[in-house]
Design a protein around this motif. Structure first.
Motif, short mmCIF file in Angstrom:
data_model
loop_
_atom_site.label_atom_id
_atom_site.label_comp_id
_atom_site.label_asym_id
_atom_site.label_seq_id
_atom_site.Cartn_x
_atom_site.Cartn_y
_atom_site.Cartn_z
N ARG A 109 0.85 -1.18 0.00
CA ARG A 109 0.00 0.00 0.00
C ARG A 109 0.89 1.24 0.00
NH1 ARG A 109 -5.20 -1.42 0.68
NH2 ARG A 109 -5.74 0.80 0.68
N PHE A 110 0.54 2.19 -0.82
CA PHE A 110 1.36 3.39 -0.95
C PHE A 110 1.54 4.10 0.39
CE2 PHE A 110 1.81 7.96 -1.82
CZ PHE A 110 2.94 7.94 -2.64
N GLU A 111 0.50 4.11 1.21
CA GLU A 111 0.59 4.80 2.50
C GLU A 111 1.66 4.19 3.40
OE1 GLU A 111 -2.08 3.54 1.09
OE2 GLU A 111 -3.89 4.75 1.43
N ASP A 112 1.92 2.89 3.24
CA ASP A 112 2.91 2.21 4.09
C ASP A 112 4.34 2.61 3.75
OD1 ASP A 112 0.83 0.92 5.33
OD2 ASP A 112 0.98 -0.91 4.12
N LEU A 113 4.56 3.27 2.63
CA LEU A 113 5.91 3.70 2.24
C LEU A 113 6.34 4.95 2.99
CD1 LEU A 113 5.69 3.19 -1.64
CD2 LEU A 113 6.72 1.66 0.05
N GLY A 114 5.38 5.61 3.64
CA GLY A 114 5.71 6.79 4.44
C GLY A 114 6.13 8.01 3.63
N LEU A 115 5.68 8.10 2.39
CA LEU A 115 6.05 9.21 1.52
C LEU A 115 5.04 10.35 1.64
CD1 LEU A 115 7.04 7.15 -1.66
CD2 LEU A 115 8.55 8.03 0.14
N HIS A 116 5.52 11.57 1.45
CA HIS A 116 4.64 12.75 1.53
C HIS A 116 5.14 13.79 0.54
CE1 HIS A 116 2.52 16.27 3.10
NE2 HIS A 116 1.69 15.41 3.66
N PRO A 117 4.24 14.47 -0.15
CA PRO A 117 4.66 15.47 -1.15
C PRO A 117 5.49 16.60 -0.58
CG PRO A 117 2.33 14.93 -1.41
CD PRO A 117 2.78 14.30 -0.12
N ASP A 118 5.28 16.96 0.70
CA ASP A 118 5.98 18.08 1.33
C ASP A 118 7.22 17.58 2.07
OD1 ASP A 118 3.85 19.51 0.40
OD2 ASP A 118 2.85 19.64 2.35
N ASP A 136 -1.53 -7.21 -11.45
CA ASP A 136 -1.23 -8.13 -10.35
C ASP A 136 0.24 -8.52 -10.34
OD1 ASP A 136 -1.16 -9.65 -12.62
OD2 ASP A 136 -2.45 -11.26 -11.88
N VAL A 137 1.10 -7.74 -11.00
CA VAL A 137 2.54 -8.03 -10.95
C VAL A 137 3.01 -7.88 -9.50
CG1 VAL A 137 2.96 -7.33 -13.33
CG2 VAL A 137 3.11 -5.62 -11.51
N PRO A 138 4.03 -8.62 -9.10
CA PRO A 138 4.46 -8.60 -7.69
C PRO A 138 4.81 -7.21 -7.16
CG PRO A 138 5.49 -10.42 -8.86
CD PRO A 138 4.80 -9.58 -9.90
N TRP A 139 5.29 -6.32 -8.03
CA TRP A 139 5.72 -5.00 -7.57
C TRP A 139 4.61 -3.94 -7.70
CZ3 TRP A 139 7.71 -7.73 -11.69
CH2 TRP A 139 7.35 -7.28 -12.97
N ALA A 140 3.41 -4.36 -8.02
CA ALA A 140 2.29 -3.41 -8.13
C ALA A 140 2.03 -2.76 -6.77
CB ALA A 140 1.05 -4.11 -8.65
N ILE A 141 1.52 -1.55 -6.79
CA ILE A 141 1.30 -0.78 -5.56
C ILE A 141 -0.16 -0.30 -5.52
CG2 ILE A 141 1.91 1.35 -4.33
CD1 ILE A 141 4.73 1.05 -5.42
N ILE A 142 -0.73 -0.29 -4.34
CA ILE A 142 -2.10 0.18 -4.16
C ILE A 142 -2.05 1.67 -3.82
CG2 ILE A 142 -4.25 -0.13 -2.90
CD1 ILE A 142 -3.24 -2.95 -2.16
N PHE A 143 -2.32 2.50 -4.82
CA PHE A 143 -2.33 3.95 -4.61
C PHE A 143 -3.70 4.38 -4.08
CE2 PHE A 143 0.96 3.32 -7.80
CZ PHE A 143 1.97 4.15 -7.35
N PRO A 144 -3.74 5.40 -3.22
CA PRO A 144 -5.03 5.87 -2.70
C PRO A 144 -5.74 6.78 -3.69
CG PRO A 144 -3.26 7.16 -1.76
CD PRO A 144 -2.60 6.10 -2.60
N HIS A 145 -7.06 6.85 -3.54
CA HIS A 145 -7.89 7.81 -4.27
C HIS A 145 -7.82 7.64 -5.79
CE1 HIS A 145 -7.92 9.53 -0.32
NE2 HIS A 145 -6.68 9.98 -0.40
N THR A 146 -7.70 6.39 -6.24
CA THR A 146 -7.70 6.15 -7.68
C THR A 146 -9.07 5.74 -8.19
OG1 THR A 146 -7.15 3.79 -7.56
CG2 THR A 146 -5.31 5.35 -7.49
N MET A 147 -9.97 5.41 -7.27
CA MET A 147 -11.31 4.95 -7.65
C MET A 147 -12.37 5.79 -6.93
SD MET A 147 -10.61 2.45 -9.71
CE MET A 147 -12.20 1.63 -9.87
N PRO A 148 -13.59 5.82 -7.47
CA PRO A 148 -14.67 6.53 -6.77
C PRO A 148 -14.90 5.95 -5.38
CG PRO A 148 -15.30 6.00 -9.03
CD PRO A 148 -14.01 5.27 -8.77
N PHE A 149 -15.42 6.77 -4.49
CA PHE A 149 -15.63 6.36 -3.11
C PHE A 149 -16.49 5.10 -3.05
CE2 PHE A 149 -18.09 6.45 0.84
CZ PHE A 149 -17.06 6.50 1.76
N GLY A 150 -16.05 4.15 -2.23
CA GLY A 150 -16.78 2.91 -2.04
C GLY A 150 -16.30 1.76 -2.89
N ILE A 151 -15.49 2.04 -3.91
CA ILE A 151 -14.96 0.98 -4.76
C ILE A 151 -13.54 0.66 -4.30
CG2 ILE A 151 -14.31 0.33 -7.12
CD1 ILE A 151 -16.47 2.14 -8.15
N PRO A 152 -13.21 -0.62 -4.07
CA PRO A 152 -11.87 -0.99 -3.58
C PRO A 152 -10.78 -0.51 -4.53
CG PRO A 152 -13.37 -2.86 -3.46
CD PRO A 152 -14.09 -1.80 -4.24
#
Length: 293
Positions: free
Chosen positions: A14-23, A166-182
């Motif tokens: 999950r992208f959030e687990d990488l601890g990255l921030h734009p600022d 579904d490649v092993p290095w794929a990442i789950i980025f937030p806010h890529t889908m409408p609310f309520g869709i995984p």
């Protein structure tokens, strides 16, 4: 639809687990962002690397010209990149002109920046009575590092992500889908671009400049860059999700906007490479009171 997406996301980072921030940090009203730092670092590196190249025989200008060139090129990158983004990707901004000035909100087009830089270099060459195309040949050799840093900044910002995968290095980025869709796992296409447009293209340009005599053939280095970038970007776009406002365009034409914009780059690169020897002339030392070759 939901079940396959959930399956594709299972076990991926999950992208959030990488601890990255734009600022990077904020002090009062001032905020330093990775995207801004990428631009600054790319320009400073380009300035330094350009000086190294100008020390080689056959330089189209002197080190004394480099400072002025950096100003023209930087202005071209910023203005061209922003105007190009508005024209190609967000024409609705013309209805709200003040949004165009909000550079901190993102939205820069490489293709627009390339045109802007070319215009800036032309104005610089005209002012100093130098050869426009030979100067551009040197400048494009510095560009891949800026592209590399810019794509890393895109990744840190969690933007311009790729298609579900579904490649092993794929990442789950937030806010890529409408609310309520995984959220599905996606190709980290920003890193693909950093590798192809940045590291590999820089290696190619460095080899051609330092190990061949291409710098004596006006337009050859520019052609190599245009061809290399065009091919790299065209390929990566197959793994990249098109911009939201251009998905209908991509479905209708079969290609992303970025791919269509790469077609003239590829053709132009081939032309410049094939016609470079015909433009070759005797390289004379640069003359002038502010110039030492």
């Amino acid at each position: 639809m939901i079940l396959p997406m959930l399956a594709a996301a299972a076990g991926h980072i999950r992208f959030e687990d990488l601890g990255l921030h734009p600022d990077i940090f904020s002090i009062g009203f001032f905020t330093l962002r990775w995207y801004s730092l990428a631009y600054i670092t790319g320009i400073l590196f380009g300035w330094w690397y350009l000086g190294k190249m100008l020390d080689r025989p056959g330089a189209p200008m002197s080190r004394a010209h480099a400072d002025d060139l950096v100003f023209y090129a930087t202005l071209g990158i910023i203005l061209g990149g922003r105007i190009g983004y508005v024209i190609f990707y967000a024409p609705e901004m013309f209805l709200h002109p003040l949004r165009i000035l909000r550079l901190w909100d993102g939205g820069m087009s490489f293709h627009g920046g390339a045109v802007g830089t070319g215009i800036g270099v032309y104005l610089f060459a005209r002012k100093h009575k130098l050869q426009w195309l030979r100067i551009l040949d040197y400048l494009v050799c510095t560009a891949p590092v800026g592209l590399f840093l810019g794509r890393l900044a895109n990744f840190v910002n969690g933007e311009l992500w790729g298609k579900p995968s579904d490649v092993p290095w794929a990442i789950i980025f937030p806010h890529t889908m409408p609310f309520g869709i995984p959220e599905p796992a996606r190709h980290p296409s920003q890193l693909y671009e950093a590798g192809l447009e940045g590291l590999i293209l820089f290696a190619v340009m460095s080899f051609v400049f330092w190990r061949t005599k291409a710098r004596y053939d006006p337009g050859k280095l520019s052609g190599v860059f245009l061809l290399g970038y065009g091919i790299a970007r065209f390929i990566v776009e197959f793994f990249r999700e098109p911009d939201q406002q251009l998905r209908e365009f991509a479905a209708m034409t079969g290609l992303h906007m970025g791919q269509w914009l790469c077609v003239p780059m590829i053709l132009g690169g081939l032309y410049l490479m094939n016609s470079a020897k015909a433009r070759r002339v005797r390289v004379e030392p640069i003359a002038g009171p502010d110039s030492v070759a």
